[in-house]
Write a protein that holds these residues in place. Structure first.
Motif, PDB file in Angstrom:
ATOM      1  N   GLY A   1      16.059   8.067  51.657  1.00 31.56           N
ATOM      2  CA  GLY A   1      16.824   8.701  52.726  1.00 31.56           C
ATOM      3  C   GLY A   1      16.593   7.974  54.029  1.00 31.56           C
ATOM      4  N   LEU A   2      16.682   8.722  55.095  1.00 32.68           N
ATOM      5  CA  LEU A   2      16.459   8.129  56.412  1.00 32.68           C
ATOM      6  C   LEU A   2      15.067   7.527  56.504  1.00 32.68           C
ATOM      7  CD1 LEU A   2      18.047  10.980  58.514  1.00 32.68           C
ATOM      8  CD2 LEU A   2      18.966   8.678  58.187  1.00 32.68           C
TER       9      LEU A   2
ATOM     10  N   ILE B   1      11.384  19.628  59.169  1.00 30.29           N
ATOM     11  CA  ILE B   1      11.934  18.284  58.932  1.00 30.29           C
ATOM     12  C   ILE B   1      13.454  18.331  59.002  1.00 30.29           C
ATOM     13  CG2 ILE B   1      12.185  16.381  57.280  1.00 30.29           C
ATOM     14  CD1 ILE B   1       9.400  17.056  56.210  1.00 30.29           C
TER      15      ILE B   1
ATOM     16  N   SER C   1      18.956  13.682  50.698  1.00 30.46           N
ATOM     17  CA  SER C   1      17.582  14.087  51.046  1.00 30.46           C
ATOM     18  C   SER C   1      17.587  15.435  51.765  1.00 30.46           C
ATOM     19  CB  SER C   1      16.927  13.053  51.955  1.00 30.46           C
ATOM     20  OG  SER C   1      16.862  11.811  51.314  1.00 30.46           O
TER      21      SER C   1
ATOM     22  N   THR D   1       9.356  19.946  47.600  1.00 33.05           N
ATOM     23  CA  THR D   1      10.659  19.479  47.119  1.00 33.05           C
ATOM     24  C   THR D   1      10.576  18.969  45.695  1.00 33.05           C
ATOM     25  OG1 THR D   1      11.773  18.953  49.171  1.00 33.05           O
ATOM     26  CG2 THR D   1      12.255  17.524  47.337  1.00 33.05           C
TER      27      THR D   1
ATOM     28  N   TYR E   1      15.990  15.979  61.027  1.00 35.69           N
ATOM     29  CA  TYR E   1      16.689  15.126  60.058  1.00 35.69           C
ATOM     30  C   TYR E   1      18.206  15.262  60.204  1.00 35.69           C
ATOM     31  CZ  TYR E   1      16.250  12.502  55.642  1.00 35.69           C
ATOM     32  OH  TYR E   1      16.247  11.534  54.679  1.00 35.69           O
TER      33      TYR E   1
ATOM     34  N   THR F   1       8.339   9.615  52.677  1.00 38.82           N
ATOM     35  CA  THR F   1       9.350   8.849  51.958  1.00 38.82           C
ATOM     36  C   THR F   1       9.451   9.287  50.493  1.00 38.82           C
ATOM     37  OG1 THR F   1      10.222   6.640  51.547  1.00 38.82           O
ATOM     38  CG2 THR F   1       7.857   6.893  51.326  1.00 38.82           C
TER      39      THR F   1
ATOM     40  N   ALA G   1      14.120  11.217  47.619  1.00 39.25           N
ATOM     41  CA  ALA G   1      13.145  10.282  48.190  1.00 39.25           C
ATOM     42  C   ALA G   1      13.811   9.232  49.078  1.00 39.25           C
ATOM     43  CB  ALA G   1      12.370   9.611  47.055  1.00 39.25           C
TER      44      ALA G   1
END
Ligand code: PHE
Length: 452
Positions: A27-28, A107, A326, A240, A111, A233, A25
């Motif tokens: 992460g960026l 993603i 992530s 996942t 990412y 987020t 969760a």
């Protein structure tokens, strides 16, 4: 369906699950995206809507994902199919998992490009080339990086290999080891950075920007971004958390665990905002600067502060680690699926998928140079992948998971996993059946038919 374990293995304890899911969760999304979308959408009111989305939509859906995964102990496609079958419905529900895996692939593609930017900035901080630079110079340096596909390719490749390697190593040796050490360290560093932000003279302004709720600034588009971001987020709507949940031990309470994960993730986002906005304001920069916010304003600030080089290196290292834990989780559902369905080795599955996402990533990094002419609905590949996943695919995946958990799964099976007090279970159930899907549907409707 009870008492089985996944063929992939299981987490050593409840805390390891919390840490791994928090690693996914946090992460960026928290450190790079949240501050800049808050800036672009006017601040306070956006933050409030975001918090409401986390609480009313995100947390209940996360509970659903965890219980579906844990009940079936399989990859998301098969987990949805099995849980549907147990409740005497069609196995076709597995298709939600398929859409989720596609989201994960898309993603990962952008990412890992941003992950590459982070790695590049670790180097920049190490060499000290940003010491004493102006905002303009930092802006041009970031622009020059984006326009340099060869450099980006190197970093993107390194970041992809790092992520693929961990997934290939498996649940315990790979993912567990990678997450358990660095998440607390990230948190400590963020606090140090907030401490620094408090000394910049821009703290009050940063605080007000985030927590002054001016509803005149709120648009449907901002509400959509807030909702989409709450899925992004929390790593929801794409399987996942379902995959991670399938490795969770049976004795752990799903409700408490999910609250811990959601709480930690939200805290990190808010703390990151409180670290970043004051620095931006005190350097006279624009909070609505967009994706470059972190890569332009922070290096400038570090370049001016005492021990800035050291903090700068550590900060970008830790953002890199947050991104890394992530990125791993973006690959895990599909790798688990490939291993279980095709009966291939984990390493084969991870490398095979890795090559695909690495290739798609090249289209994303080229969006700023050799592929800038290629657009989808007016957006370059990078922006398009970001937009359709965060704003459309994850919320859609979320609606379907909610509807599935609320209407398809029999209450007795849901409650068997969740073990909630009956009043809380009712609330959760109402959220699955009505609140979450309706909220998502309204926002998506206004996206498609904007109000004049
Ligand atoms: N939650 C991650 C972040 O905030 C991104 C992510 C989305 C990871 C979906 C996995 C699945 O950066």
């Amino acid at each position: 369906m009870k008492n089985k374990t996944s063929i992939q293995g299981s987490w050593a304890s409840r805390w390891i699950f919390i840490l791994a899911a928090t690693g996914s969760a946090v992460g960026l999304g928290n450190i790079w995206k949240f501050p800049y979308i808050t800036g672009e959408n006017g601040g306070g009111a956006f933050v409030l809507v975001y918090l409401a989305c986390i609480l009313m939509v995100g947390i209940p859906i996360m509970m659903a994902e965890v219980f579906i995964g844990r009940r079936a102990r399989k990859n998301p496609i098969n987990a949805l199919a099995d849980v549907a079958e147990e409740s005497e419905s069609t196995k076709k529900w597995g298709v939600i998992g398929l859409m989720g895996m596609l989201s994960g692939v898309l993603i990962f593609s952008f990412y890992s490009v941003v992950g590459g930017w982070v790695l590049h900035y670790i180097k920049v901080m190490l060499t000290g080339e940003m010491i004493g630079v102006t905002s303009d110079a930092a802006g041009s340096a970031f622009g020059a990086l984006l326009a340099d596909p060869a450099t980006l390719l190197g970093w993107h490749t390194l970041f992809s290999i790092m992520s693929i390697a961990v997934v290939a190593a498996g649940i315990n040796k790979g993912i567990e080891t990678a997450t358990r050490i660095m998440m607390p360290a990230l948190f400590v560093l963020l606090i140090i950075l907030v401490g620094y932000a408090m000394t910049t003279g821009g703290f009050a302004q940063g605080w007000n920007f985030m927590f002054e709720f001016d509803f005149s600034k709120l648009t449907w588009n901002a509400a959509l971004v807030a909702l989409g971001h709450s899925f992004f987020t929390l790593s929801l709507g794409m399987g996942t958390i379902m995959a991670y949940g399938s490795y969770m031990t049976k004795d752990a309470s799903i409700g408490k665990t999910v609250l811990a994960i959601g709480g930690l993730d939200t805290l990190v986002a808010l703390v990151a905002g409180l670290a970043i906005f004051p620095i931006i304001f005190s350097n006279g920069m624009d909070p609505a600067a967009g994706p470059g916010l972190m890569f332009i304003s922070l290096p400038v600030a570090f370049g001016q502060m005492a021990f800035g080089q050291l903090f700068g290196v550590l900060f970008f290292v830790l953002i890199g680690v947050a991104a890394w834990t992530s990125a791993i989780s973006l690959l895990e559902p599909t790798v688990a699926f490939l291993v279980e369905r095709l009966k291939i080795k984990r390493i084969t599955a991870a490398v095979g998928l890795g090559i695909i996402v690495w290739g798609l990533g090249i289209a994303c990094l080229g969006s700023f140079s050799f592929m800038s002419d290629v657009t989808f609905f007016g957006k370059n590949t990078f922006d398009f992948f970001d937009y359709i996943t965060a704003n459309i695919m994850l919320p859609l995946g979320g609606i379907f998971i909610a509807l599935f958990a609320g209407w398809v799964v029999k209450d007795k099976f849901a409650q068997d996993e969740l073990q909630l007090p009956s009043a809380v279970f009712k609330l959760w159930n109402i959220s699955m059946k009505y609140t979450a899907p309706i909220a998502v549907a309204i926002v998506l409707y206004f996206l498609i038919n904007p109000m004049q």
